[in-house]
Design an enzyme around this catalytic site. Structure first.
Site, PDB file in Angstrom:
ATOM      1  N   GLU A   1       0.832  -1.209   0.000  1.00  0.00           N
ATOM      2  CA  GLU A   1       0.000   0.000   0.000  1.00  0.00           C
ATOM      3  C   GLU A   1       0.860   1.251   0.000  1.00  0.00           C
ATOM      4  OE1 GLU A   1      -1.878  -1.685   3.621  1.00  0.00           O
ATOM      5  OE2 GLU A   1      -1.410   0.243   4.548  1.00  0.00           O
TER       6      GLU A   1
ATOM      7  N   LYS B   1       2.482   4.739   1.206  1.00  0.00           N
ATOM      8  CA  LYS B   1       2.848   5.356   2.486  1.00  0.00           C
ATOM      9  C   LYS B   1       2.563   6.853   2.353  1.00  0.00           C
ATOM     10  CE  LYS B   1       6.512   5.536   5.926  1.00  0.00           C
ATOM     11  NZ  LYS B   1       6.275   6.887   6.338  1.00  0.00           N
TER      12      LYS B   1
ATOM     13  N   ASP C   1       2.252  10.720   3.128  1.00  0.00           N
ATOM     14  CA  ASP C   1       3.168  11.613   3.837  1.00  0.00           C
ATOM     15  C   ASP C   1       2.382  12.740   4.494  1.00  0.00           C
ATOM     16  OD1 ASP C   1       5.447  12.707   4.775  1.00  0.00           O
ATOM     17  OD2 ASP C   1       6.139  13.510   2.858  1.00  0.00           O
TER      18      ASP C   1
ATOM     19  N   TYR D   1      -5.703   1.266   8.520  1.00  0.00           N
ATOM     20  CA  TYR D   1      -5.556   0.213   9.520  1.00  0.00           C
ATOM     21  C   TYR D   1      -6.819   0.173  10.370  1.00  0.00           C
ATOM     22  CZ  TYR D   1      -2.632  -2.578  12.780  1.00  0.00           C
ATOM     23  OH  TYR D   1      -2.082  -3.571  13.547  1.00  0.00           O
TER      24      TYR D   1
ATOM     25  N   LYS E   1      11.120   3.484   1.469  1.00  0.00           N
ATOM     26  CA  LYS E   1      10.975   4.930   1.227  1.00  0.00           C
ATOM     27  C   LYS E   1      11.602   5.309  -0.105  1.00  0.00           C
ATOM     28  CE  LYS E   1      11.329   7.450   5.084  1.00  0.00           C
ATOM     29  NZ  LYS E   1      10.677   8.550   5.770  1.00  0.00           N
TER      30      LYS E   1
ATOM     31  N   CYS F   1      18.416  47.068  -0.411  1.00  0.00           N
ATOM     32  CA  CYS F   1      17.310  46.595  -1.231  1.00  0.00           C
ATOM     33  C   CYS F   1      17.679  46.701  -2.724  1.00  0.00           C
ATOM     34  CB  CYS F   1      16.058  47.417  -0.930  1.00  0.00           C
ATOM     35  SG  CYS F   1      14.689  46.978  -2.010  1.00  0.00           S
TER      36      CYS F   1
ATOM     37  N   CYS G   1      15.343  49.621  -4.245  1.00  0.00           N
ATOM     38  CA  CYS G   1      15.302  51.027  -3.829  1.00  0.00           C
ATOM     39  C   CYS G   1      16.531  51.437  -3.023  1.00  0.00           C
ATOM     40  CB  CYS G   1      14.030  51.305  -3.034  1.00  0.00           C
ATOM     41  SG  CYS G   1      14.040  50.545  -1.415  1.00  0.00           S
TER      42      CYS G   1
ATOM     43  N   CYS H   1      12.941  44.979   3.621  1.00  0.00           N
ATOM     44  CA  CYS H   1      13.131  46.374   3.206  1.00  0.00           C
ATOM     45  C   CYS H   1      12.025  47.212   3.850  1.00  0.00           C
ATOM     46  CB  CYS H   1      13.058  46.503   1.682  1.00  0.00           C
ATOM     47  SG  CYS H   1      12.910  48.217   1.144  1.00  0.00           S
TER      48      CYS H   1
ATOM     49  N   CYS I   1       9.445  51.961  -2.095  1.00  0.00           N
ATOM     50  CA  CYS I   1      10.084  50.865  -2.810  1.00  0.00           C
ATOM     51  C   CYS I   1       9.102  50.338  -3.873  1.00  0.00           C
ATOM     52  CB  CYS I   1      10.448  49.785  -1.789  1.00  0.00           C
ATOM     53  SG  CYS I   1      11.210  48.338  -2.502  1.00  0.00           S
TER      54      CYS I   1
HETATM   55  S1  IVH Z   1       0.974   1.210   9.121  1.00  0.00           S
HETATM   56  C1  IVH Z   1       1.739  -0.922  12.947  1.00  0.00           C
HETATM   57  N1  IVH Z   1       0.389   2.089   6.730  1.00  0.00           N
HETATM   58  O1  IVH Z   1       4.007   5.963   8.435  1.00  0.00           O
HETATM   59  C2  IVH Z   1       1.352  -0.214  11.705  1.00  0.00           C
HETATM   60  N2  IVH Z   1       1.544   3.547   8.194  1.00  0.00           N
HETATM   61  O2  IVH Z   1       6.379   5.083  10.779  1.00  0.00           O
HETATM   62  C3  IVH Z   1       1.892   1.146  11.637  1.00  0.00           C
HETATM   63  N3  IVH Z   1       1.969   5.779   7.280  1.00  0.00           N
HETATM   64  O3  IVH Z   1       3.318   6.764  11.739  1.00  0.00           O
HETATM   65  C4  IVH Z   1       1.440   2.016  10.572  1.00  0.00           C
HETATM   66  N4  IVH Z   1       1.020   5.439   5.326  1.00  0.00           N
HETATM   67  O4  IVH Z   1       1.754   7.701  10.069  1.00  0.00           O
HETATM   68  C5  IVH Z   1       0.976   2.372   7.904  1.00  0.00           C
HETATM   69  N5  IVH Z   1      -0.227   2.758   4.595  1.00  0.00           N
HETATM   70  C6  IVH Z   1       0.338   3.033   5.768  1.00  0.00           C
HETATM   71  C7  IVH Z   1       0.909   4.297   6.036  1.00  0.00           C
HETATM   72  C8  IVH Z   1       1.525   4.506   7.276  1.00  0.00           C
HETATM   73  C9  IVH Z   1       1.653   6.315   6.092  1.00  0.00           C
HETATM   74  C10 IVH Z   1       2.727   6.486   8.328  1.00  0.00           C
HETATM   75  C11 IVH Z   1       2.123   6.392   9.700  1.00  0.00           C
HETATM   76  C12 IVH Z   1       3.221   5.938  10.621  1.00  0.00           C
HETATM   77  C13 IVH Z   1       4.451   6.045   9.756  1.00  0.00           C
HETATM   78  C14 IVH Z   1       5.348   4.856   9.943  1.00  0.00           C
END
Ligand code: IVH
Length: 672
Positions: free
Chosen positions: A113, A115, A117, A226, A312, A406, A409, A424, A430
C-alpha cells in the site's frame, strides 16, 4: 409542524447531507451542487437552532467547528501506536522477506500500500459514532484533537451500515492535497503570513490549531489504512480494510496483494514513477503480512511490528550549475533569494530557478556562485537547493555575499531578531512594495477592480499616475488614453470599474488596505465587531484581542498600520472619494442594540442553547462575545461545569454572573 415532524425533518436532512458528504469527499463523485448543499445545511442549522432539544454532536452541521479555545487533553492509546521499520534499499526488502519466511514459512501474502506523507491519527468509533480522535504523540499517549478531526469532511461522524464492532479504532494519515496546499500558501503569502514548508507540516500544524472553526477552513483530508477492534469480520488486513469502505471510511484505491518479492518490486517501481500524478504526497510503500494470525506469530520489536516494513522513495534529485542569485522583494518588503540555474530536467519539468529561502540556508550549505548544486523536488511545489557537490567546486566558484541593500530602492535592509528573512522597510518608496499594495487592493477578494491587472498597474506606476491606492480614484480618462496599448474602450472600462468599486462593502475595504496578517476572515470580523474604520483605529490592543479570531499578532499589526501618518492620509482621501468606511445597515443585521457596548464571556454547558447559538445571540443584539476574562468584561454567561480558575478570575474582577434564563430575559426585555 409538530415536534415529531421536526424531528423527522432534522433526521432526514442529516441523512441526506451525510450521503452527499460521502459522495463528494470520500468517493469524489459529487451528487449535488454547492448551492443546493448550502441550502440544505442552512435549513438544518436553522431547524437545530430553533429546536435545541434535538442537538447531536455528530450532526453534519457540527463540521463547521467552534470558537472554543482548547488546550489539548492527553489520551492514552488503547493499542500503542507503533512506527514502521523503514529502508531505502531494495536489498533490505529482500532481507525482510527472508526473515519473514524463516518464521512463518512460504504460505502467505503481503498487502502492498501507499505510504502517505502526512500526520498520523487514531479515530475511535463507539456504537458507530465518532467518539474521539488522537494524534500519535509518543505512541503511548497523544493529543485529543477530536474537535478538529470532526471538521474533516471525508471522515464520517457516523459509520454507515450496522455490522461494525461496538468499539472500532481506525488509523490513518491526515494530509493536505497538493492543489489545495498551493492555494493555502498563496492565501497566506497574500496577507504576509509565512507559507508552510510542505503539505505535511501544514497538515500537522492544522490539526493542532486551538480553535476548530479555524481548523475547519484548512483543506484537510484523510486516508485510513488500519482497522483494529474485537470481532472484526475478517482474519486478514486486506479484507478488513476493503470492508471498512462499507462503513463510509475513506480507503485508498491503490492496494495490491502480492505473493512474492518480484511483485513487490514491481509495485514499488510503478509507484515511484506514478506518484507524480497523485494530488497528494507519498513518501514510500508499506508492505504488511496479510494474515492477522501470521502477524501475531511474527510479533513486534519495542518500536515496530515485525510483520511490516516501509520502503521509502529517494527524493528526486539532480545536479546542475548555479549561475546567479536574484533577490525578490514582496508586497510586505520581505526579501527572497532565488537561484538561477543551468536548465535541468527534474520530475518531468525543466527547472531553471529554485528557491533558496534565506541567508542562513545559503550560509549553512556554503553555496557559492558557479558551484554544482543538488536540486530536489520533494513535497514542495517549488524545487529547492539541498546541497552542493564539493568535489566539483572549481576556481571559478565565487563566495556569495548576501545583499545588505534593497535591490529595488537601495534602502539598508533590516533583519529583526529571530526572523529568517531580510526586510526592506521603505514601505512607501520601494516600487515592488508600492505596486504590490495596489495589486492587492484591486484583487478579486479585495475591491475586485477587474479592468486593472498587474501590467496596467505597472504602466500607470511607470507613468507617474499612481503611487498609492487613493491615486486610483483621481485617475481621469484623458490621462489613460495616451498610454501604450490603451484604447478609448479599455480606458473607460478602467474608470468605470474604479468608480463602481466605491460601493464595495466595508469588510472588503479593510481587507484591501493590506494590513499585514489581516486576511478576509479577520477583515470580516473587524467590520462586524467595530462597525467603522474609526472604531478600529481607536480600539486598544486589549479590545482588539477580545474579539474572537483576532490574536496579538493581528492586533499589533493593526496598531502599527494606524500609527503611520501616510496610511491616515490615504484613508482620508479614500473617505472623501466616497468609499464605505462604515458597516451598512443591511450588513449590521442586528436584532437589537440591547447588548451594545457589552463584552460577554460564555462558559460551561447550557440546557437550551449551544454555545454557538448564544454567541450568535450576543452578536445579533450588538454585544461582543469575548474569549478571555479581563477587567473590561461586563458579564459572564455561565452554564454548568465551569472551571474553578475561571470562576476565581470572574470573582476577582467583580464581574456579574448571569445564567441562560437571565440572558434570554435581557435580550427579550421590551424597550422602555
Ligand atoms: S501502518 C503498525 N500504513 O508511516 C502499523 N503507516 O512510521 C503502523 N503511514 O506513523 C502504521 N502510510 O503515520 C501504515 N499505509 C500506511 C501508512 C503509514 C503512512 C505512516 C504512519 C506511521 C508512519 C510509519
Amino acid at each position: 409542524m409538530t415536534k415529531q415532524d421536526i424531528k423527522k425533518k432534522i433526521n432526514d436532512l442529516r441523512l441526506e447531507l451525510n450521503k452527499h458528504n460521502y459522495s463528494y469527499y470520500v468517493k469524489s463523485q459529487p451528487t449535488i451542487s454547492d448551492y443546493d448543499y448550502d441550502m440544505l445545511i442552512n435549513e438544518l442549522i436553522n431547524l437545530e437552532k430553533e429546536n435545541p432539544e434535538f442537538f447531536d454532536s455528530n450532526s453534519p452541521s457540527q463540521r463547521v467547528g467552534n470558537d472554543i479555545n482548547v488546550e489539548f487533553k492527553q489520551i492514552k492509546h488503547k493499542y500503542q501506536m507503533l512506527s514502521l521499520g523503514n529502508t531505502y534499499s531494495k536489498q533490505e526488502i529482500i532481507d525482510f522477506d527472508n526473515r519473514v519466511r524463516k518464521t512463518i514459512g512460504d504460505n502467505f501474502e503481503y498487502v502492498c500500500e501507499l505510504k502517505f506523507d502526512g500526520t498520523s491519527i487514531s479515530i475511535t468509533y463507539i456504537n458507530g459514532k465518532l467518539h474521539h480522535a488522537v494524534t500519535r504523540g509518543d505512541g503511548v499517549v497523544g493529543d485529543d484533537v477530536t474537535s478538529n478531526v470532526k471538521t474533516i469532511k471525508s471522515i464520517p461522524l457516523k459509520l454507515h451500515g450496522a455490522d461494525y464492532p461496538d468499539e472500532l479504532e481506525v488509523r490513518g494519515e491526515i494530509i493536505i492535497p497538493l492543489k489545495a496546499f498551493k492555494r493555502l500558501n498563496e492565501d497566506r503569502i497574500e496577507i504576509g503570513e509565512a507559507p508552510f514548508a510542505n503539505p505535511r507540516n501544514a497538515a500537522s500544524g492544522s490539526l493542532k490549531i486551538q480553535k476548530s472553526s479555524i481548523a475547519a477552513r484548512r483543506p484537510l483530508d484523510c486516508y485510513l489504512y488500519y482497522v483494529l477492534g474485537k470481532g472484526l469480520k475478517f482474519d486478514n488486513h486486506y479484507d478488513n480494510i476493503q470492508n471498512a469502505k462499507n462503513w463510509g471510511l475513506k480507503i485508498s484505491e491503490n492496494y495490491k496483494l502480492c505473493k512474492n518479492i518480484d511483485e513487490i518490486i514491481e509495485f514499488i517501481e510503478y509507484w515511484d514513477k506514478e506518484r507524480k500524478n497523485l494530488d497528494y504526497d507519498i513518501d514510500g510503500i508499506v508492505l504488511k503480512v496479510n494474515s492477522i494470525e501470521q502477524q501475531e506469530n511474527l510479533g513486534y520489536t519495542a518500536k515496530s511490528p515485525r510483520w511490516a516494513i516501509a520502503y521509502k522513495f529517494k527524493a528526486e534529485r539532480v545536479a546542475t550549475k548555479l549561475y546567479s542569485i536574484d533577490y525578490q522583494v514582496g508586497r510586505t518588503g520581505v526579501i527572497t533569494p532565488v537561484a538561477n540555474l543551468e536548465p535541468v530536467q527534474l520530475g518531468g519539468t525543466t527547472v531553471k530557478r529554485a528557491s533558496l529561502h534565506n541567508a542562513d540556508i545559503i550560509k549553512n550549505l556554503d553555496i557559492r556562485i558557479n558551484d554544482t548544486v543538488f536540486v530536489e523536488k520533494g513535497g514542495e511545489i517549488i524545487p529547492k537547493i539541498v546541497g552542493i557537490d564539493i568535489n566539483k567546486r572549481t576556481s571559478e566558484s565565487k563566495a556569495l555575499i548576501y545583499i545588505d541593500k534593497c535591490p529595488e530602492c537601495n534602502t539598508e535592509l533590516i533583519r529583526s531578531e529571530g526572523e529568517a528573512h531580510h526586510f526592506c522597510s521603505n514601505e512607501f518608496g520601494c516600487p515592488p512594495q508600492i505596486k504590490g499594495k495596489i495589486e492587492h487592493f484591486i484583487s478579486r477578494k479585495a475591491m475586485n477592480i477587474d479592468s486593472l491587472g498587474q501590467e496596467t498597474i505597472d504602466l500607470l506606476f511607470k507613468n507617474n499616475l499612481i503611487n498609492n491606492v487613493a491615486d486610483l480614484y483621481d485617475l481621469k480618462i484623458e490621462q489613460l488614453i495616451p498610454l501604450e496599448r490603451m484604447g478609448q474602450k479599455s480606458a473607460s472600462n478602467i474608470i468605470k470599474s474604479i468608480d463602481e468599486s466605491k460601493k464595495a462593502p466595508f469588510r472588503k475595504i479593510i481587507y484591501a488596505l493590506g494590513i499585514r496578517f489581516v486576511g478576509e476572515i479577520a477583515a470580516k470580523t473587524l467590520a462586524k465587531n467595530f462597525n467603522s474604520i474609526d472604531s478600529i483605529e481607536n480600539a486598544s490592543i486589549e479590545q482588539l484581542i477580545d474579539v474572537d479570531e483576532i490574536g496579538e499578532k493581528i492586533a499589533g499589526s493593526i496598531k502599527k498600520f494606524f500609527n503611520n501618518e501616510i496610511n491616515h492620509i490615504v484613508i482620508e482621501r479614500l473617505k472623501n472619494k466616497g468609499l464605505q468606511f462604515e458597516i451598512s445597515k443591511e450588513e449590521q443585521n442586528k436584532a437589537s442594540d440591547k447588548l451594545a457596548g457589552l463584552s460577554i464571556i460564555i462558559s460551561g454547558t447550557f440546557k437550551n442553547h449551544s454555545r454557538d447559538e448564544l454567541k450568535l445571540l450576543i452578536e445579533e443584539h450588538g454585544g461582543k462575545n469575548v474569549s478571555s476574562i479581563s477587567k473590561n468584561t461586563n458579564y459572564m454567561l455561565a452554564g454548568d461545569k465551569i472551571g474553578p480558575s475561571k470562576l476565581d478570575k470572574v470573582k476577582k474582577f467583580g464581574i456579574p454572573i448571569i445564567n441562560e434564563d437571565d440572558f434570554i430575559k435581557m435580550i427579550e426585555k421590551k424597550e422602555e
